[in-house]
Design a protein around this motif. Structure first.
Motif, PDB file in Angstrom:
ATOM      1  N   THR A 182       9.304  -2.140 -16.325  1.00  0.00           N
ATOM      2  CA  THR A 182       7.984  -2.872 -16.143  1.00  0.00           C
ATOM      3  C   THR A 182       7.725  -4.236 -16.630  1.00  0.00           C
ATOM      4  OG1 THR A 182       6.985  -1.661 -18.143  1.00  0.00           O
ATOM      5  CG2 THR A 182       7.022  -0.324 -15.979  1.00  0.00           C
ATOM      6  N   ASP A 183       8.778  -4.844 -17.296  1.00  0.00           N
ATOM      7  CA  ASP A 183       8.884  -6.079 -17.815  1.00  0.00           C
ATOM      8  C   ASP A 183       9.394  -6.770 -16.711  1.00  0.00           C
ATOM      9  OD1 ASP A 183       9.103  -8.482 -19.089  1.00  0.00           O
ATOM     10  OD2 ASP A 183      10.763  -7.990 -20.438  1.00  0.00           O
ATOM     11  N   PHE A 184       8.460  -7.662 -16.161  1.00  0.00           N
ATOM     12  CA  PHE A 184       9.186  -8.544 -14.942  1.00  0.00           C
ATOM     13  C   PHE A 184       9.268  -9.877 -15.158  1.00  0.00           C
ATOM     14  CE2 PHE A 184       5.772  -5.479 -12.596  1.00  0.00           C
ATOM     15  CZ  PHE A 184       6.869  -4.676 -12.440  1.00  0.00           C
ATOM     16  N   SER A 185       9.408 -10.210 -16.452  1.00  0.00           N
ATOM     17  CA  SER A 185       9.916 -11.686 -17.029  1.00  0.00           C
ATOM     18  C   SER A 185      11.137 -12.080 -16.343  1.00  0.00           C
ATOM     19  CB  SER A 185       9.714 -11.871 -18.299  1.00  0.00           C
ATOM     20  OG  SER A 185      10.737 -11.039 -18.783  1.00  0.00           O
ATOM     21  N   GLY A 186      11.189 -13.295 -15.530  1.00  0.00           N
ATOM     22  CA  GLY A 186      12.511 -13.739 -15.165  1.00  0.00           C
ATOM     23  C   GLY A 186      12.873 -13.204 -13.727  1.00  0.00           C
ATOM     24  N   HIS A 187      11.854 -12.439 -13.305  1.00  0.00           N
ATOM     25  CA  HIS A 187      12.115 -11.699 -12.011  1.00  0.00           C
ATOM     26  C   HIS A 187      11.165 -12.323 -10.819  1.00  0.00           C
ATOM     27  CE1 HIS A 187      14.940  -8.362 -12.460  1.00  0.00           C
ATOM     28  NE2 HIS A 187      14.483  -8.198 -13.535  1.00  0.00           N
ATOM     29  N   ALA A 188      11.616 -12.033  -9.565  1.00  0.00           N
ATOM     30  CA  ALA A 188      10.791 -12.680  -8.206  1.00  0.00           C
ATOM     31  C   ALA A 188      10.033 -11.203  -8.059  1.00  0.00           C
ATOM     32  CB  ALA A 188      11.491 -12.953  -7.259  1.00  0.00           C
ATOM     33  N   ILE A 189       8.491 -11.453  -7.891  1.00  0.00           N
ATOM     34  CA  ILE A 189       7.862 -10.354  -7.582  1.00  0.00           C
ATOM     35  C   ILE A 189       7.176 -10.500  -6.161  1.00  0.00           C
ATOM     36  CG2 ILE A 189       5.401  -9.458  -8.479  1.00  0.00           C
ATOM     37  CD1 ILE A 189       8.009  -8.934 -10.256  1.00  0.00           C
ATOM     38  N   VAL A 190       6.924  -9.528  -5.668  1.00  0.00           N
ATOM     39  CA  VAL A 190       6.151  -9.645  -4.334  1.00  0.00           C
ATOM     40  C   VAL A 190       4.784  -8.863  -4.741  1.00  0.00           C
ATOM     41  CG1 VAL A 190       5.846  -8.473  -1.881  1.00  0.00           C
ATOM     42  CG2 VAL A 190       8.120  -9.160  -2.781  1.00  0.00           C
ATOM     43  N   VAL A 214       6.019 -15.004  -8.421  1.00  0.00           N
ATOM     44  CA  VAL A 214       5.463 -14.356  -7.372  1.00  0.00           C
ATOM     45  C   VAL A 214       5.893 -15.174  -6.061  1.00  0.00           C
ATOM     46  CG1 VAL A 214       3.336 -13.508  -6.328  1.00  0.00           C
ATOM     47  CG2 VAL A 214       3.438 -13.695  -8.895  1.00  0.00           C
ATOM     48  N   VAL A 215       6.620 -14.522  -5.330  1.00  0.00           N
ATOM     49  CA  VAL A 215       7.281 -15.229  -4.079  1.00  0.00           C
ATOM     50  C   VAL A 215       6.353 -15.201  -2.940  1.00  0.00           C
ATOM     51  CG1 VAL A 215       9.561 -15.314  -4.920  1.00  0.00           C
ATOM     52  CG2 VAL A 215       8.635 -13.318  -3.577  1.00  0.00           C
ATOM     53  N   MET A 216       5.572 -14.049  -2.923  1.00  0.00           N
ATOM     54  CA  MET A 216       4.887 -13.718  -1.766  1.00  0.00           C
ATOM     55  C   MET A 216       3.656 -12.962  -2.046  1.00  0.00           C
ATOM     56  SD  MET A 216       5.752 -11.866   1.776  1.00  0.00           S
ATOM     57  CE  MET A 216       4.839 -10.267   1.489  1.00  0.00           C
ATOM     58  N   ARG A 217       2.348 -13.199  -1.568  1.00  0.00           N
ATOM     59  CA  ARG A 217       1.383 -12.249  -1.491  1.00  0.00           C
ATOM     60  C   ARG A 217       0.823 -11.809  -0.317  1.00  0.00           C
ATOM     61  NH1 ARG A 217      -1.106 -12.397  -6.572  1.00  0.00           N
ATOM     62  NH2 ARG A 217      -0.459 -13.511  -8.017  1.00  0.00           N
ATOM     63  N   SER A 218       0.293 -10.708  -0.190  1.00  0.00           N
ATOM     64  CA  SER A 218      -0.304 -10.270   1.022  1.00  0.00           C
ATOM     65  C   SER A 218      -1.080  -9.040   0.957  1.00  0.00           C
ATOM     66  CB  SER A 218       0.888  -9.420   1.974  1.00  0.00           C
ATOM     67  OG  SER A 218       0.445  -8.986   3.188  1.00  0.00           O
ATOM     68  N   ARG A 219      -2.069  -8.646   1.857  1.00  0.00           N
ATOM     69  CA  ARG A 219      -2.862  -7.630   1.437  1.00  0.00           C
ATOM     70  C   ARG A 219      -2.611  -6.411   2.299  1.00  0.00           C
ATOM     71  NH1 ARG A 219      -8.186  -9.048   2.712  1.00  0.00           N
ATOM     72  NH2 ARG A 219      -8.867  -7.001   3.514  1.00  0.00           N
ATOM     73  N   GLU A 220      -1.231  -6.436   3.275  1.00  0.00           N
ATOM     74  CA  GLU A 220      -0.803  -5.446   3.875  1.00  0.00           C
ATOM     75  C   GLU A 220       0.242  -4.832   3.571  1.00  0.00           C
ATOM     76  OE1 GLU A 220      -2.824  -4.315   6.338  1.00  0.00           O
ATOM     77  OE2 GLU A 220      -4.127  -6.068   6.446  1.00  0.00           O
ATOM     78  N   MET A 221       0.125  -3.460   3.201  1.00  0.00           N
ATOM     79  CA  MET A 221       1.285  -2.683   2.254  1.00  0.00           C
ATOM     80  C   MET A 221       2.558  -3.029   3.336  1.00  0.00           C
ATOM     81  SD  MET A 221       1.537  -1.658  -0.499  1.00  0.00           S
ATOM     82  CE  MET A 221      -0.141  -1.693  -0.845  1.00  0.00           C
ATOM     83  N   ILE A 222       2.459  -2.636   4.558  1.00  0.00           N
ATOM     84  CA  ILE A 222       3.744  -3.029   5.391  1.00  0.00           C
ATOM     85  C   ILE A 222       4.300  -4.347   5.092  1.00  0.00           C
ATOM     86  CG2 ILE A 222       4.658  -3.118   7.872  1.00  0.00           C
ATOM     87  CD1 ILE A 222       3.814  -0.166   6.598  1.00  0.00           C
ATOM     88  N   ASP A 223       3.578  -5.274   4.908  1.00  0.00           N
ATOM     89  CA  ASP A 223       4.414  -6.729   4.669  1.00  0.00           C
ATOM     90  C   ASP A 223       4.987  -6.694   3.365  1.00  0.00           C
ATOM     91  OD1 ASP A 223       3.250  -7.542   7.174  1.00  0.00           O
ATOM     92  OD2 ASP A 223       1.310  -8.851   6.134  1.00  0.00           O
ATOM     93  N   LEU A 224       4.041  -5.919   2.414  1.00  0.00           N
ATOM     94  CA  LEU A 224       4.779  -6.172   1.202  1.00  0.00           C
ATOM     95  C   LEU A 224       6.311  -5.247   1.035  1.00  0.00           C
ATOM     96  CD1 LEU A 224       1.718  -5.323  -1.211  1.00  0.00           C
ATOM     97  CD2 LEU A 224       3.039  -7.504  -0.790  1.00  0.00           C
ATOM     98  N   LEU A 225       6.131  -4.055   1.856  1.00  0.00           N
ATOM     99  CA  LEU A 225       7.435  -3.170   1.978  1.00  0.00           C
ATOM    100  C   LEU A 225       8.361  -3.999   2.518  1.00  0.00           C
ATOM    101  CD1 LEU A 225       8.542  -0.299   1.711  1.00  0.00           C
ATOM    102  CD2 LEU A 225       7.556   0.095   3.925  1.00  0.00           C
ATOM    103  N   GLY A 233      12.010  -9.483  -3.771  1.00  0.00           N
ATOM    104  CA  GLY A 233      11.670  -9.445  -5.389  1.00  0.00           C
ATOM    105  C   GLY A 233      11.298  -8.028  -5.310  1.00  0.00           C
ATOM    106  N   LEU A 234      10.912  -7.741  -6.806  1.00  0.00           N
ATOM    107  CA  LEU A 234      10.531  -6.428  -7.108  1.00  0.00           C
ATOM    108  C   LEU A 234       9.098  -6.087  -6.627  1.00  0.00           C
ATOM    109  CD1 LEU A 234      11.103  -6.446 -10.993  1.00  0.00           C
ATOM    110  CD2 LEU A 234      12.536  -5.963  -9.154  1.00  0.00           C
ATOM    111  N   ALA A 235       8.777  -4.979  -6.261  1.00  0.00           N
ATOM    112  CA  ALA A 235       7.484  -4.677  -5.573  1.00  0.00           C
ATOM    113  C   ALA A 235       6.799  -3.311  -6.133  1.00  0.00           C
ATOM    114  CB  ALA A 235       7.508  -4.771  -4.009  1.00  0.00           C
ATOM    115  N   LEU A 236       5.436  -3.327  -6.420  1.00  0.00           N
ATOM    116  CA  LEU A 236       4.858  -2.093  -6.804  1.00  0.00           C
ATOM    117  C   LEU A 236       4.526  -1.512  -5.332  1.00  0.00           C
ATOM    118  CD1 LEU A 236       3.415  -0.249  -8.673  1.00  0.00           C
ATOM    119  CD2 LEU A 236       1.602  -1.650  -8.630  1.00  0.00           C
ATOM    120  N   LEU A 237       4.814  -0.363  -4.974  1.00  0.00           N
ATOM    121  CA  LEU A 237       4.781   0.396  -3.848  1.00  0.00           C
ATOM    122  C   LEU A 237       4.170   1.730  -3.966  1.00  0.00           C
ATOM    123  CD1 LEU A 237       7.713  -1.145  -2.032  1.00  0.00           C
ATOM    124  CD2 LEU A 237       5.316  -1.749  -1.527  1.00  0.00           C
ATOM    125  N   PRO A 238       3.621   2.307  -2.819  1.00  0.00           N
ATOM    126  CA  PRO A 238       3.246   3.799  -3.037  1.00  0.00           C
ATOM    127  C   PRO A 238       4.585   4.559  -2.719  1.00  0.00           C
ATOM    128  CG  PRO A 238       1.630   2.430  -1.236  1.00  0.00           C
ATOM    129  CD  PRO A 238       2.794   1.598  -1.756  1.00  0.00           C
TER     130      PRO A 238
END
Length: 297
Positions: A182-190, A214-225, A233-238
């Motif tokens: 859960t430490d995201f330092s140095g990582h790419a994040i979606v 943060v390489v990308m932001r989106s409001r749609e979960m399918i885009d993040l997936l 990058g890393l992603a927090l997903l259902p």
């Protein structure tokens, strides 16, 4: 004869049937009534209009001149009533269900079950991050991931929804996770679009994005997936969306975010049999997938 506002438009149906069949007995058989009922309703219509419409004789019914002029109008009215009934029936058979982005994957594979339980039902399934306005009639039912506070809405708790951190195998081959996943330092994040800042997942993720890109932001979960699957990058997903994906690795064995899932609809909404069938369908599908939705190992 009296003429006035006591005209019963339903009597026109009896007049139309009598005129088309030529006798009270034949009209009675066609309408599932008695010939005395047909005769009584014809007489009531004549009294209301103040004019005779038929002449009764041993050979059946004969239309008067006024009856002949009224006949096409009665037929047109009957056709209009049937069209109105068809419109209402079609609308009653249509139920709009709005779900959060990605949740169509949960319900769409089970639609055959709904079709078998309620033939003729047309389910309009829409998914997206923007919550539909139930008060304005944008949908009849909505699955929501936040508590429903509107007093005009009925809310039924469905289950718990769990989230974990995931990354593509291709991404981890280049950049392994930190000792604390859960430490995201140095990582790419979606990450999540700013419009979702109040969401449970965004509130957990945003403070942990410091020191990460943060390489990308989106409001749609399918885009993040899709971005996570691509190795962005890393992603927090259902968990129910990502756990079964062979291209992704779950980095947090424990669920890091968990919140209730609700089914909401307007309080004053008349629960038709179609609407009740969809409510049952949603509750059943969610109950069967409760463990997966919760993110259980």
């Amino acid at each position: 004869m009296a003429s006035g506002s006591d005209l019963d438009w339903n009597d026109l149906r009896y007049f139309l049937s009598a005129a088309q069949h030529g006798s009270l007995a034949a009209a009675a058989r066609a309408m599932g009534a008695t010939h005395t009922t047909i005769g009584r309703r014809l007489s009531a219509l004549e009294r209301a209009l103040g004019a005779p419409l038929v002449v009764r004789g041993p050979e059946g019914l004969r239309l008067t001149l006024i009856g002949e002029k009224l006949l096409p109008l009665a037929a047109e009215l009957a056709e209009g009533v049937e069209r109105a009934r068809a419109v209402v029936a079609a609308e009653k058979a249509r139920v709009r269900l709005a779900v959060p982005s990605g949740f169509s994957r949960l319900f769409a594979p089970e639609l055959g079950r709904l079709a078998r339980s309620m033939p003729g039902l047309a389910l309009e399934l829409s998914s997206g991050a923007r919550p539909v306005d139930l008060a304005r009639g944008e949908a009849e039912l909505a699955v929501r991931g936040v508590a429903v506070t509107d007093a005009d809405l009925v809310a039924r708790k469905l289950c718990r929804l769990g989230w974990s951190v995931y990354a593509a195998r291709s991404y981890l081959a280049k950049r392994p996770p930190n000792d604390d996943p859960t430490d995201f330092s140095g990582h790419a994040i979606v990450g999540f679009d700013r419009s979702l800042a109040r969401g449970h997942a965004a509130q957990w993720l945003e403070p942990r994005c410091r020191g990460a890109q943060v390489v990308m932001r989106s409001r749609e979960m399918i885009d993040l997936l899709a971005a996570a699957q691509s190795g962005a990058g890393l992603a927090l997903l259902p968990c129910f969306l990502a756990d079964g994906d062979p291209s992704l690795v779950r980095l947090t064995a424990q669920v890091v975010v968990s919140h209730d899932l609700w089914l909401a609809y307007r309080r004053e909404l008349r629960l038709s049999k179609e609407l009740r069938a969809v409510i049952r369908f949603v509750v059943e599908v969610v109950a069967e997938s409760a463990s997966q939705l919760a993110g259980a190992d």
